[in-house]
Design an enzyme around this catalytic site. Structure first.
Site, PDB file in Angstrom:
ATOM      1  CE  LYS A 167      -3.973   2.103   0.350  1.00 49.81           C
ATOM      2  NZ  LYS A 167      -3.838   2.900  -0.857  1.00 49.81           N
ATOM      3  CB  THR A 219      -3.552  13.291   4.761  1.00 54.04           C
ATOM      4  OG1 THR A 219      -3.617  12.232   3.803  1.00 54.04           O
ATOM      5  CG2 THR A 219      -2.127  13.463   5.216  1.00 54.04           C
ATOM      6  CD  GLN A 259       3.032   4.695   2.352  1.00 57.50           C
ATOM      7  OE1 GLN A 259       3.560   5.702   1.890  1.00 57.50           O
ATOM      8  NE2 GLN A 259       1.908   4.733   3.025  1.00 57.50           N
ATOM      9  CE  LYS A 265       4.895   7.570  -2.152  1.00 59.25           C
ATOM     10  NZ  LYS A 265       3.815   7.970  -1.278  1.00 59.25           N
ATOM     11  CG  ASP A 295       2.566  10.790  -3.191  1.00 58.56           C
ATOM     12  OD1 ASP A 295       2.484  10.422  -2.011  1.00 58.56           O
ATOM     13  OD2 ASP A 295       3.482  11.521  -3.612  1.00 58.56           O
ATOM     14  CE  LYS A 303       3.302   7.882   5.320  1.00 54.59           C
ATOM     15  NZ  LYS A 303       3.439   8.697   4.100  1.00 54.59           N
TER      16      LYS A 303
END
Length: 183
Positions: A34, A154, A55, A70, A110, A58
């Site tokens: 992800k 976010t 990531q 990513k 993104d 996170k």
């Protein structure tokens, strides 16, 4: 693993253009890869490897069963027409679709990839697979199974984590506090 590919697309004048595309699938120990897709002229494999590594952490800290990944391209969507962006997104997904899915890899938007671009890629994914895979991309519009709160998610997450961090480490409240956010 790193998947790299060439993305051929046609500009509005009928000229063929070529960009590079990548998807870095870093770790799926907790669940499907992800992480976002970034379209920006500074994107390269090294940047995506670094961001994919970040990531992992996170995603694992959320407690959700997600791995880290990513992807993106050195394509610059600025000053491009909607038609050029659509053709690029469709070509990008034509290369990527066989490597993603709800239980393997779930890209999101993104930098340079918003709801419009996700919509173009989702449409191409559906066209190529003949499946209405709602869990294959996040950041879709409501019409295609997206979330009502996605654009704000976010920011809400940042406030939530900041509140907990300030209360637990400083013993203070966010009430009336001022802060600066960078990044």
């Amino acid at each position: 693993r790193t998947i790299s590919f060439r993305v051929p697309w046609e500009d509005d004048e009928g000229n063929m253009r070529y960009n590079r595309g990548w998807r870095v699938e870093f770790n799926s120990a907790l669940g499907p890869y992800k992480g976002g897709l970034r379209f920006h002229p500074t994107v390269d494999e090294g940047i995506l490897k670094f961001l994919g590594f970040e990531q992992i952490f996170k995603n694992s800290l959320t407690g959700l069963p997600l791995g880290g990944g990513k992807g993106g391209s050195d394509f610059d969507p600025k000053n491009k027409s909607d038609g050029e962006i659509r053709r690029f997104c469709q070509s990008f997904m034509t290369e990527l679709y066989r490597h993603i899915g709800p239980s393997t890899d779930v890209p999101a938007g993104d930098i340079g990839v918003g709801g419009k671009e996700i919509g173009y890629m989702y449409g191409q994914y559906k066209r190529l697979t003949n499946r209405h895979g709602e869990g294959v991309l996040t950041g879709k519009s409501i019409l295609f199974g997206g979330s009502h709160i996605r654009p704000e998610a976010t920011g809400y997450g940042l406030v939530y984590i900041s509140k907990i961090a300030i209360e637990k480490t400083l013993g203070k409240s966010l009430q009336g506090a001022r802060c600066a956010v960078s990044g």
